[in-house]
Enzyme design. Structure first.
Site, PDB file in Angstrom:
ATOM      1  N   HIS A  57       0.963  -1.368   0.057  1.00  0.00           N
ATOM      2  CA  HIS A  57      -0.191   0.186  -0.002  1.00  0.00           C
ATOM      3  C   HIS A  57       0.892   1.202   0.205  1.00  0.00           C
ATOM      4  CE1 HIS A  57      -4.009  -1.847   1.860  1.00  0.00           C
ATOM      5  NE2 HIS A  57      -3.140  -2.711   1.145  1.00  0.00           N
ATOM      6  N   GLU A  59       0.995   4.006   1.803  1.00  0.00           N
ATOM      7  CA  GLU A  59       1.283   4.363   3.227  1.00  0.00           C
ATOM      8  C   GLU A  59       2.633   3.574   3.621  1.00  0.00           C
ATOM      9  OE1 GLU A  59      -3.340   4.818   3.278  1.00  0.00           O
ATOM     10  OE2 GLU A  59      -1.621   3.408   2.163  1.00  0.00           O
ATOM     11  N   CYS A  87      -6.334   1.924   5.771  1.00  0.00           N
ATOM     12  CA  CYS A  87      -6.750   0.740   6.130  1.00  0.00           C
ATOM     13  C   CYS A  87      -6.112   0.385   7.522  1.00  0.00           C
ATOM     14  CB  CYS A  87      -6.510  -0.232   5.378  1.00  0.00           C
ATOM     15  SG  CYS A  87      -4.976  -0.905   5.201  1.00  0.00           S
ATOM     16  N   CYS A  90      -2.364  -0.176   7.373  1.00  0.00           N
ATOM     17  CA  CYS A  90      -1.554   1.170   7.194  1.00  0.00           C
ATOM     18  C   CYS A  90      -1.559   1.847   8.448  1.00  0.00           C
ATOM     19  CB  CYS A  90      -1.919   1.940   5.917  1.00  0.00           C
ATOM     20  SG  CYS A  90      -1.580   0.702   4.637  1.00  0.00           S
TER      21      CYS A  90
END
Length: 153
Positions: A57, A59, A87, A90
């Site tokens: 992801h 992040e 999410c 993260c």
């Protein structure tokens, strides 16, 4: 010195620009930027499809890159800008990295973990809490996501 709102918009625009590159390799357009003392430490985008990695992801990639630049996992005094509310994975990584502040664009009504569905970053029992600002350039972030998913249908 620029106001906090102007600074937040400047770095969110960087995140949006990075996010716009993700569909080129089949990834959802989400971007992230890590900043400390007005120095950009990392600019990333989602790369789950590109890397075949469920943890890639934007992040998480940005935190990894910033840690390499700073030479350690504690990202004290840093701010993370991401185009979509993180999410749980993260948000947990942001909390564990000891990030000072999270600024996100669009809220994630399905799995947002910065206050929308869960609040991983400000839970009172956690040792470290992260300041959170949501909704910065949210309409632009939502438009990127909408366009991506409309094109996929």
């Amino acid at each position: 010195m620029a106001s906090t709102a102007a600074r937040d918009e400047r770095y969110m625009r960087m995140a949006l620009s990075s996010a716009a590159e993700a569909p080129g390799h089949g990834d959802v357009p989400i971007g992230a930027v890590v900043v400390r003392d007005d120095e950009v430490l990392a600019v990333t985008r989602n790369e789950r499809e590109l890397r075949s990695d469920p943890t890639a992801h934007a992040e998480c990639l940005a935190l990894r890159e910033a840690a390499l630049v700073l030479g350690g996992w504690r990202l004290l005094g840093t701010d993370v800008y991401c185009t979509l509310e993180p999410c749980p994975m993260c948000a947990g990584a942001i909390q564990q990295a000891r990030v000072r502040r999270l600024v996100y664009g669009a809220a994630d009504i399905k799995i947002g973990a910065a206050g929308t569905v869960l609040d991983v970053l400000r839970h009172p029992r956690l040792l470290h809490r992260v300041d959170v600002v949501g909704g910065v350039l949210a309409s632009e972030a939502q438009a990127l996501l909408r366009g991506f998913f409309t094109d996929r249908r």
